[in-house]
Scaffold this motif. Structure first.
Motif, mmCIF file in Angstrom:
data_model
loop_
_atom_site.group_PDB
_atom_site.id
_atom_site.type_symbol
_atom_site.label_atom_id
_atom_site.label_comp_id
_atom_site.label_asym_id
_atom_site.label_seq_id
_atom_site.Cartn_x
_atom_site.Cartn_y
_atom_site.Cartn_z
ATOM 1 N N ASP A 42 0.838 -1.198 0.000
ATOM 2 C CA ASP A 42 0.000 0.000 0.000
ATOM 3 C C ASP A 42 0.875 1.252 0.000
ATOM 4 O O ASP A 42 1.068 1.892 1.031
ATOM 5 C CB ASP A 42 -0.899 0.028 1.238
ATOM 6 C CG ASP A 42 -2.113 -0.835 1.092
ATOM 7 O OD1 ASP A 42 -2.424 -1.253 -0.035
ATOM 8 O OD2 ASP A 42 -2.767 -1.108 2.118
ATOM 9 N N GLU A 43 1.400 1.610 -1.165
ATOM 10 C CA GLU A 43 2.153 2.864 -1.213
ATOM 11 C C GLU A 43 1.174 4.025 -1.111
ATOM 12 O O GLU A 43 0.276 4.181 -1.929
ATOM 13 C CB GLU A 43 2.958 2.985 -2.509
ATOM 14 C CG GLU A 43 3.809 4.255 -2.521
ATOM 15 C CD GLU A 43 4.578 4.441 -3.806
ATOM 16 O OE1 GLU A 43 5.768 4.106 -3.838
ATOM 17 O OE2 GLU A 43 3.951 4.912 -4.794
ATOM 18 N N THR B 134 -1.118 6.266 -3.797
ATOM 19 C CA THR B 134 -0.483 7.107 -4.819
ATOM 20 C C THR B 134 -0.869 6.723 -6.240
ATOM 21 O O THR B 134 -0.521 7.429 -7.180
ATOM 22 C CB THR B 134 1.050 7.024 -4.717
ATOM 23 O OG1 THR B 134 1.451 5.656 -4.942
ATOM 24 C CG2 THR B 134 1.541 7.496 -3.358
ATOM 25 N N HIS B 135 -1.593 5.612 -6.397
ATOM 26 C CA HIS B 135 -1.820 5.078 -7.748
ATOM 27 C C HIS B 135 -3.033 5.682 -8.428
ATOM 28 O O HIS B 135 -4.136 5.722 -7.870
ATOM 29 C CB HIS B 135 -1.994 3.561 -7.699
ATOM 30 C CG HIS B 135 -2.105 2.938 -9.061
ATOM 31 N ND1 HIS B 135 -1.010 2.759 -9.880
ATOM 32 C CD2 HIS B 135 -3.175 2.486 -9.767
ATOM 33 C CE1 HIS B 135 -1.398 2.204 -11.020
ATOM 34 N NE2 HIS B 135 -2.707 2.039 -10.980
ATOM 35 N N ASP C 9 4.082 7.755 2.350
ATOM 36 C CA ASP C 9 5.337 7.056 2.064
ATOM 37 C C ASP C 9 6.256 7.860 1.153
ATOM 38 O O ASP C 9 7.479 7.673 1.189
ATOM 39 C CB ASP C 9 5.062 5.711 1.384
ATOM 40 C CG ASP C 9 4.378 4.709 2.290
ATOM 41 O OD1 ASP C 9 4.867 4.504 3.413
ATOM 42 O OD2 ASP C 9 3.347 4.143 1.859
ATOM 43 N N VAL C 10 5.689 8.709 0.300
ATOM 44 C CA VAL C 10 6.495 9.316 -0.759
ATOM 45 C C VAL C 10 6.744 10.816 -0.586
ATOM 46 O O VAL C 10 7.708 11.346 -1.151
ATOM 47 C CB VAL C 10 5.868 9.068 -2.149
ATOM 48 C CG1 VAL C 10 5.738 7.581 -2.419
ATOM 49 C CG2 VAL C 10 4.524 9.766 -2.304
ATOM 50 N N VAL C 11 5.886 11.512 0.175
ATOM 51 C CA VAL C 11 6.086 12.954 0.344
ATOM 52 C C VAL C 11 7.243 13.184 1.314
ATOM 53 O O VAL C 11 7.262 12.660 2.430
ATOM 54 C CB VAL C 11 4.815 13.650 0.858
ATOM 55 C CG1 VAL C 11 5.090 15.143 1.087
ATOM 56 C CG2 VAL C 11 3.671 13.480 -0.142
ATOM 57 N N GLU C 12 8.201 13.971 0.884
ATOM 58 C CA GLU C 12 9.362 14.303 1.703
ATOM 59 C C GLU C 12 9.297 15.763 2.132
ATOM 60 O O GLU C 12 8.579 16.568 1.520
ATOM 61 C CB GLU C 12 10.656 14.060 0.900
ATOM 62 C CG GLU C 12 10.800 12.625 0.405
ATOM 63 C CD GLU C 12 12.046 12.427 -0.446
ATOM 64 O OE1 GLU C 12 12.719 13.428 -0.765
ATOM 65 O OE2 GLU C 12 12.325 11.271 -0.807
ATOM 66 N N THR C 13 10.009 16.117 3.160
ATOM 67 C CA THR C 13 10.111 17.522 3.547
ATOM 68 C C THR C 13 11.269 18.158 2.787
ATOM 69 O O THR C 13 12.246 17.481 2.431
ATOM 70 C CB THR C 13 10.334 17.668 5.059
ATOM 71 O OG1 THR C 13 11.532 16.969 5.431
ATOM 72 C CG2 THR C 13 9.151 17.105 5.831
#
Length: 302
Positions: A17-18, A70-71, A22-26
């Motif tokens: 389950d992305e 994210t999909h 999981d993908v947003v960075e600071t």
């Protein structure tokens, strides 16, 4: 200028389950150009005409987005997104706030990343888009139940941003999702005098593809397109906004329209404003706002 964002976290324990968490960075302004898009929170509702609560929008929308997958079935997985944090506001006066936000927005617009502003009330639309006027001709596609072209009397409000932008040199405005009996004749005539266009919620319901085409046709000839979503464009069944009214768009319609405008190569900025968590029911307006952000990202990078 920005208060550093906290680390994002994805709530699902399933490794397949992305999620956006999981993908947003600071990131920082200096590093923002390394991403396709950057989120900017604007926790302010000091200029709202209706009900307050939008100052809590940025945190709630981030939290809801973190749990979204994210999909996208056509565009694939959304990636390369970062969070700059919230604009630091040290004064409640709307004119001072607009100046502060405009300075922060200009810094983001100067990077290679597309800014995604999360408000906050609609008065910030002026500050978010105004820096783009210096780069070339600008059109705005505004998804909103209202025109927000009120004259400035005694100071800006959430109802004045597009009057301010026209006064500053805005070339074109299309309001998608506007409702009959939710605006005044004087403001409709003002927009018409400026060469603006209205695509009503009824037209979206009858012919969504035609409504999208009409919105983009009104942007013919401009160099850049800014995309604004006031969540009151949704039907009153989604009550978490300053001024919910019946007869609005459904989220599915809004998502498709936003993706369509985002896919235009001239789209250089996006915002979602007036999300008011304290006025919501079961978080459904917040969830719709968060997924509207996701659909913009999918459309822009798909």
């Amino acid at each position: 200028m920005f208060r550093t964002a906290g680390a994002w976290d994805a709530p699902s324990a399933d490794p397949n389950d992305e999620q956006f968490g999981d993908v947003v960075e600071t990131t920082t302004v200096d590093e923002a150009g390394g991403y396709d898009a950057v989120l900017v929170g604007e926790p302010y509702d000091g200029a709202v005409i209706g009900r307050e609560g939008a100052a809590e929008g940025p945190a709630a929308v981030r939290d809801a987005l973190a749990g979204a997958k994210t999909h996208h079935f056509a565009a694939g997985a959304v990636e390369s997104v970062a969070d700059l944090g919230d604009v630091v506001l040290v004064d409640e006066d709307v004119e001072v706030v607009q100046e502060t936000v405009a300075e922060a927005a200009a810094a983001v617009h100067e990077t290679d990343a597309v800014p995604v502003f999360v408000g906050g009330d609609n008065s910030l639309s002026y500050a978010n888009a105004a820096p783009l006027l210096e780069a070339g001709s600008l059109g705005v596609v505004s998804f909103d139940a209202h025109l927000d072209c009120r004259a400035v009397r005694g100071g800006p409000t959430s109802g004045t941003p597009y009057r301010q932008l026209f006064d500053a040199g805005l070339d074109s405005l299309t309001v998608v999702g506007a409702r009959h009996f939710e605006t005044s004749t004087a403001y409709a005539e003002f927009l018409d005098d400026q060469g603006g266009a209205v695509v009503t919620a009824e037209r979206v319901d009858v012919d969504l593809a035609g409504a999208l085409a009409a919105a983009l046709d009104a942007m013919a000839g401009v160099d850049y397109v800014y995309v604004s979503v006031d969540v009151d464009v949704l039907d009153a069944a989604y009550p978490g906004s300053s001024a919910p009214t019946p007869g609005g768009l459904q989220p599915r319609e809004l998502f498709r329209l936003v993706r369509g405008v985002a896919a235009d190569d001239r789209a250089v900025g996006f915002e979602v404003v007036e999300t008011a968590p304290p006025l919501d029911e079961d978080g459904r307006t917040v969830d719709a706002a968060a997924r509207t952000v996701a659909h913009f990202l999918a459309g822009h990078h798909g």
